[in-house]
Write a protein that holds these residues in place. Structure first.
Motif, PDB file in Angstrom:
ATOM      1  N   UNK A   8       0.820  -1.211   0.000  1.00  0.00           N
ATOM      2  CA  UNK A   8       0.000   0.000   0.000  1.00  0.00           C
ATOM      3  C   UNK A   8       0.857   1.265   0.000  1.00  0.00           C
ATOM      4  N   UNK A   9       1.917   1.282   0.816  1.00  0.00           N
ATOM      5  CA  UNK A   9       2.669   2.521   1.023  1.00  0.00           C
ATOM      6  C   UNK A   9       4.096   2.497   0.457  1.00  0.00           C
ATOM      7  N   UNK A  10       4.545   1.364  -0.061  1.00  0.00           N
ATOM      8  CA  UNK A  10       5.946   1.226  -0.446  1.00  0.00           C
ATOM      9  C   UNK A  10       6.404   2.116  -1.577  1.00  0.00           C
ATOM     10  N   UNK A  11       5.489   2.541  -2.449  1.00  0.00           N
ATOM     11  CA  UNK A  11       5.866   3.375  -3.587  1.00  0.00           C
ATOM     12  C   UNK A  11       5.895   4.861  -3.251  1.00  0.00           C
ATOM     13  N   UNK A  12       5.376   5.245  -2.090  1.00  0.00           N
ATOM     14  CA  UNK A  12       5.233   6.665  -1.764  1.00  0.00           C
ATOM     15  C   UNK A  12       6.557   7.433  -1.739  1.00  0.00           C
ATOM     16  N   UNK A  13       7.645   6.903  -1.148  1.00  0.00           N
ATOM     17  CA  UNK A  13       8.898   7.671  -1.153  1.00  0.00           C
ATOM     18  C   UNK A  13       9.356   8.062  -2.556  1.00  0.00           C
ATOM     19  N   UNK A  14       9.247   7.152  -3.507  1.00  0.00           N
ATOM     20  CA  UNK A  14       9.655   7.452  -4.880  1.00  0.00           C
ATOM     21  C   UNK A  14       8.717   8.460  -5.527  1.00  0.00           C
ATOM     22  N   UNK A  15       7.424   8.343  -5.274  1.00  0.00           N
ATOM     23  CA  UNK A  15       6.460   9.276  -5.854  1.00  0.00           C
ATOM     24  C   UNK A  15       6.652  10.682  -5.295  1.00  0.00           C
ATOM     25  N   UNK A  16       6.946  10.776  -4.006  1.00  0.00           N
ATOM     26  CA  UNK A  16       7.212  12.087  -3.395  1.00  0.00           C
ATOM     27  C   UNK A  16       8.483  12.693  -3.990  1.00  0.00           C
ATOM     28  N   UNK A  17       9.522  11.863  -4.112  1.00  0.00           N
ATOM     29  CA  UNK A  17      10.775  12.337  -4.694  1.00  0.00           C
ATOM     30  C   UNK A  17      10.572  12.761  -6.147  1.00  0.00           C
ATOM     31  N   UNK A  18       9.776  11.989  -6.890  1.00  0.00           N
ATOM     32  CA  UNK A  18       9.492  12.345  -8.277  1.00  0.00           C
ATOM     33  C   UNK A  18       8.746  13.662  -8.389  1.00  0.00           C
ATOM     34  N   UNK A  19       7.772  13.880  -7.496  1.00  0.00           N
ATOM     35  CA  UNK A  19       7.041  15.148  -7.483  1.00  0.00           C
ATOM     36  C   UNK A  19       7.976  16.312  -7.198  1.00  0.00           C
ATOM     37  N   UNK A  20       8.861  16.141  -6.235  1.00  0.00           N
ATOM     38  CA  UNK A  20       9.825  17.186  -5.900  1.00  0.00           C
ATOM     39  C   UNK A  20      10.750  17.477  -7.085  1.00  0.00           C
ATOM     40  N   UNK A  21      11.210  16.428  -7.757  1.00  0.00           N
ATOM     41  CA  UNK A  21      12.122  16.600  -8.888  1.00  0.00           C
ATOM     42  C   UNK A  21      11.469  17.394 -10.012  1.00  0.00           C
ATOM     43  N   UNK A  22      10.216  17.053 -10.350  1.00  0.00           N
ATOM     44  CA  UNK A  22       9.554  17.751 -11.452  1.00  0.00           C
ATOM     45  C   UNK A  22       9.078  19.141 -11.039  1.00  0.00           C
ATOM     46  N   UNK A  23       8.801  19.337  -9.760  1.00  0.00           N
ATOM     47  CA  UNK A  23       8.500  20.683  -9.269  1.00  0.00           C
ATOM     48  C   UNK A  23       9.740  21.566  -9.399  1.00  0.00           C
TER      49      UNK A  23
END
Length: 231
Positions: A8-23
């Motif tokens: 359920x939660x394992x992908x969240x760190x990468x998704x947060x990092x990806x959001x930060x990178x594209x921001x």
């Protein structure tokens, strides 16, 4: 419980990092009036939506009206990011470009392979379905039960390896600690996927290797001889 938490939660760190990178990239390109800045905004919004929706979708609690929440958060964070200085944006824009592309392709490529590989998940084989080790289907498959190869969760978790692009900005001890934490996290994700009987060992191994290959090639492209592609 361990396996379900990572599901359920394992992908969240990468998704947060990806959001930060594209921001970061959207702000950098916008201030430099680059024509691609709107595309980076689209990627940022997609990661923000994924970050919010993924745990809800995996736990069967998602409803479409909830999309308004990540949209509002995206607008707020985009405005707050105006406070980041031009010096900071210029210094780290290549780092975050590499991170953003690594995570983006680590999500897309495994999903593309799943569509054509058509490998039944272990829990189906356990229940009696014939096992297919290295089988490429003749048609695209949209059935989630036959999307075992490769492991998408493992690929997304392994995309965190892109953080090592900050090696030159870290002390040697900090860098070694980061690598250990990343290795442990990726290993735990791989084990959790097999515990749930969603993937075989080969699924999670290939899932983890794909982001590494993407990262190495993207890094070589944008940081070779310090040649900055985006001015």
């Amino acid at each position: 419980l361990f396996a379900n938490l990572f599901y359920v939660f394992g992908e969240l760190p990468s998704l947060i990092l990806g959001a930060l990178a594209w921001l970061w990239m959207s702000q950098y390109l916008k201030r430099h009036k680059h024509m691609l800045w709107k595309w980076t905004c689209v990627f940022y919004l997609a990661f923000m939506i994924s970050f919010f929706i993924q745990p809800l979708r995996y736990s069967n609690r998602f409803e479409y009206w909830m999309l308004i929440i990540p949209l509002i958060l995206s607008l707020i964070t985009f405005r707050l990011f105006d406070k980041v200085t031009d010096e900071q944006l210029n210094r780290y824009h290549l780092h975050f470009l590499i991170i953003g592309l690594t995570i983006l392709f680590s999500i897309l490529l495994p999903q593309l392979l799943k569509l054509i590989w058509e490998r039944p998940r272990p829990y189906l084989v356990i229940s009696g379905k014939n096992f297919q080790a290295w089988y490429i289907g003749l048609n695209l498959t949209f059935d989630n039960t036959t999307k075992s190869f490769p492991s998408g969760h493992s690929a997304v978790a392994a995309s965190l390896l892109s953080l090592t692009v900050f090696k030159m900005e870290m002390k040697n001890r900090t860098y070694k600690l980061l690598k250990f934490i990343l290795f442990l996290y990726i290993l735990m994700m791989m084990i959790s996927r097999m515990i749930r009987e969603d993937h075989y060992l080969s699924d999670v191994l290939f899932g983890a290797v794909i982001p590494y290959l993407i990262y190495v090639n993207v890094k070589n492209l944008f940081m070779k001889d310090n040649n900055e592609i985006l001015k």
